[in-house]
Structure formats: C-alpha cells, structure tokens
Design an enzyme around this catalytic site. Structure first.
Site, short mmCIF file in Angstrom:
data_model
loop_
_atom_site.label_atom_id
_atom_site.label_comp_id
_atom_site.label_asym_id
_atom_site.label_seq_id
_atom_site.Cartn_x
_atom_site.Cartn_y
_atom_site.Cartn_z
N ARG A 1 0.78 -0.94 -0.12
CA ARG A 1 0.05 -0.12 -0.13
C ARG A 1 0.97 1.27 -0.07
O ARG A 1 1.97 1.42 0.64
CB ARG A 1 -0.94 -0.04 1.34
N HIS B 1 1.61 0.04 -10.46
CA HIS B 1 0.69 -1.09 -9.68
C HIS B 1 0.47 -2.23 -10.54
O HIS B 1 -0.80 -2.23 -10.89
CB HIS B 1 -0.78 -0.08 -9.51
#
Length: 311
Positions: free
Chosen positions: A226, A274
């Site tokens: 994260r 990502h």
C-alpha cells in the site's frame, strides 16, 4: 428462493466478470439472479463489490447476507457504518501468484545487483560478485496470505527470511516476529525490506524517518503493498543521504503517480505502475462463488475481514 446477486462495479468489470461468474455458479449448482441492476435493494442477498462503485450506503439492503469485495484492499470499506453484514476481501490464486512473482523477481534483482550490470555495458569489464542467497537477510512486513506466500517463496530460494506481523504468526521456514520489539528486530536485519501490510490507522506511514533509521546502511525497500505505508518525504531524504540503497515502488498515495512526482526522476527509485498483483476475473470468480455457496450452506466464509483490524 434463488439468491439475488448485485454486481456493484464498473460496466467494464461487469463485462469482464459476468461470464466467469455465471459459469462458476452453474458449476456449483447455484441457481441465482445475477445483474448489475437488480432493482429494489431490499431484495438483494449478496453484493459483489468494488469499493469505488456507486453503492456506499448499505442501509436499504435489508436482506443482505454478505458483501464480497473484488479488491484485496478493503480499507475504504471497513469504516462504513452502514455495512453490518460479513465482508470478505479478495484473495485468489492468480493474485497470490502474481505477487510472489513480483516480489521474488525484484528481490533477486537487487540481491544480484542487476541494475549495476545494466548500467555498465560500455565495454569495461567491471566485476561484481553477489553473495549467496543464504547470506542475504530479507524481511517481509505483513504475514497475511500474500506476505506469508512471498516469505515462504523467498525462503525456498535460500534467503534468510524474517517476517513481521502485529500479532504472532507461524510461517514455515520464516523467522516470525511480532509486536513493537519484533518490528525493531525485523527492521534491523532487513538488507532487503518488502512491505505487504494492509493499510490501517496503525500502518499508515509506518515506514517513517525513525523506522527507516533502523534499517541497515544501504538497505533496499520494495513496496508492492500500500502506498501510504511509506512516508514519502522521509524515504526520499534517506535515499538522498545514502542511508538507503534503492526503493522499488509499485503503489503510491496518489495513483496514477503524477508526472511531476520526484520518484519518477530519482536515480535510486524504480517506479512500476501498480502491476505487482492483479485480480484475474477467472480465478476471482471462483472465490466469490465459493463464498456464496458457503453462506447458503451456513458455512464459514473465506477471507472474512476483521472490522477492527481492517483485514
């Protein structure tokens, strides 16, 4: 009565998932109504859910049995006070395999100093012999499904692996640490640090200036977990001082990462967009349908979220 399943996500996701969900429902012997628009919410039994969808108030869903998230991260959902039924997070085999491959690949990249070789292709014979994996200490922060899988894979490659979690865990082949003292030990030995913690109030900016100072000189940070786990300014300062060797980052506080962000141009930062672990509709649909089957049979759900912890 046949269960009614609302698919609450984007139209693109509906087209991606519909066929796989219908196939798996049929294979499980479940006759169900499945649609992105089922009409009155009080007639809905399950919501297959993307946290960025239009449904934010679950109060009208008076017959709801469970919310089945399409995302691994549920930090944007756990605080929703209108959600009073079980919530599951997405953990599927494709997601886990992708994360293991990403983490193993970049740990080996830094361990073998491949960047150094790529930067020295001028014809000069510059030799750099890396240590063996059994002489390299790797720490994984977070020993949930993804963290444990990555830690075990690295241990099987021969690395000396430690893992840290808030509460005690037991992962074969991995030195498991927990609590505040365990975190200090985990950081102090981390030549390569992998961040795979969930985002909670307790983990936001966990890798701050104080914790970065506890890492060995020249340590490498890999973050496929994260973005907000890292204090960006503190990380950049540590890199600029030479305290850290490199940071490979796949997740960020703002995504897409703005073109003007200093991470892009920093010589000691690798940005990946990502891609570490992507949920695949084919395998994710199997998990969703299995949880519907379990709920209908009054069996425990898979990957049930602890609302207090956020995972």
């Amino acid at each position: 009565m046949s269960p009614r399943i609302l698919f609450s996500a984007s139209e693109a996701k509906w087209h991606e998932y519909e066929g796989h969900l219908r196939h798996n429902l049929a294979a499980a012997g479940i006759t169900a109504e499945l649609s992105p628009d089922l009409g009155p919410p009080e007639e809905v039994d399950y919501v297959v859910y993307a946290p960025d969808s239009d449904v934010q108030d679950f109060t009208p869903f008076t017959r709801l049995k469970a919310v089945l998230s399409l995302w691994a991260g549920v930090e944007d959902v756990v605080g929703n006070t209108t959600l009073r039924v079980p919530l599951t997070r997405m953990v599927d085999s494709g997601l886990t395999e992708g994360m293991v491959e990403y983490v193993a690949g970049h740990v080996l990249r830094h361990h073998l100093n491949i960047d150094h070789a790529l930067a020295h292709q001028s014809g000069d014979w510059v030799r750099h012999v890396p240590p063996l994996a059994r002489h390299r200490h790797v720490t994984v922060l977070g020993l949930g499904v993804l963290g444990a899988a990555c830690a075990q894979a690295l241990a099987e490659l021969g690395f000396v692996v430690a893992g840290w979690s808030r509460t005690p865990r037991d992962v074969e082949g991995v030195t498991c640490l927990s609590g505040p003292e365990g975190l200090e030990q985990a950081l102090a030995r981390a030549e390569i640090l992998v961040l795979l913690l969930p985002l909670t109030p307790g983990t936001d900016s966990l890798l701050n200036a104080a914790h970065l100072d506890q890492l060995p000189s020249g340590a490498v940070v890999i973050n496929p977990g994260r973005g907000p786990l890292i204090d960006d300014e503190a990380l950049l300062a540590a890199l600029d001082r030479g305290d850290l060797g490199h940071a490979t980052l796949d997740v960020f506080r703002t995504e897409p990462l703005p073109p003007e962000h200093p991470f892009w141009a920093h010589p000691k930062v690798t940005v990946t967009p990502h891609i570490a672990s992507e949920t695949r509709a084919e395998t994710a649909s199997e998990v969703i349908v299995e949880n519907i089957r379990r709920c209908e049979a009054r069996l425990p759900l898979l990957h049930l979220v602890d609302r207090d912890l956020g995972y």
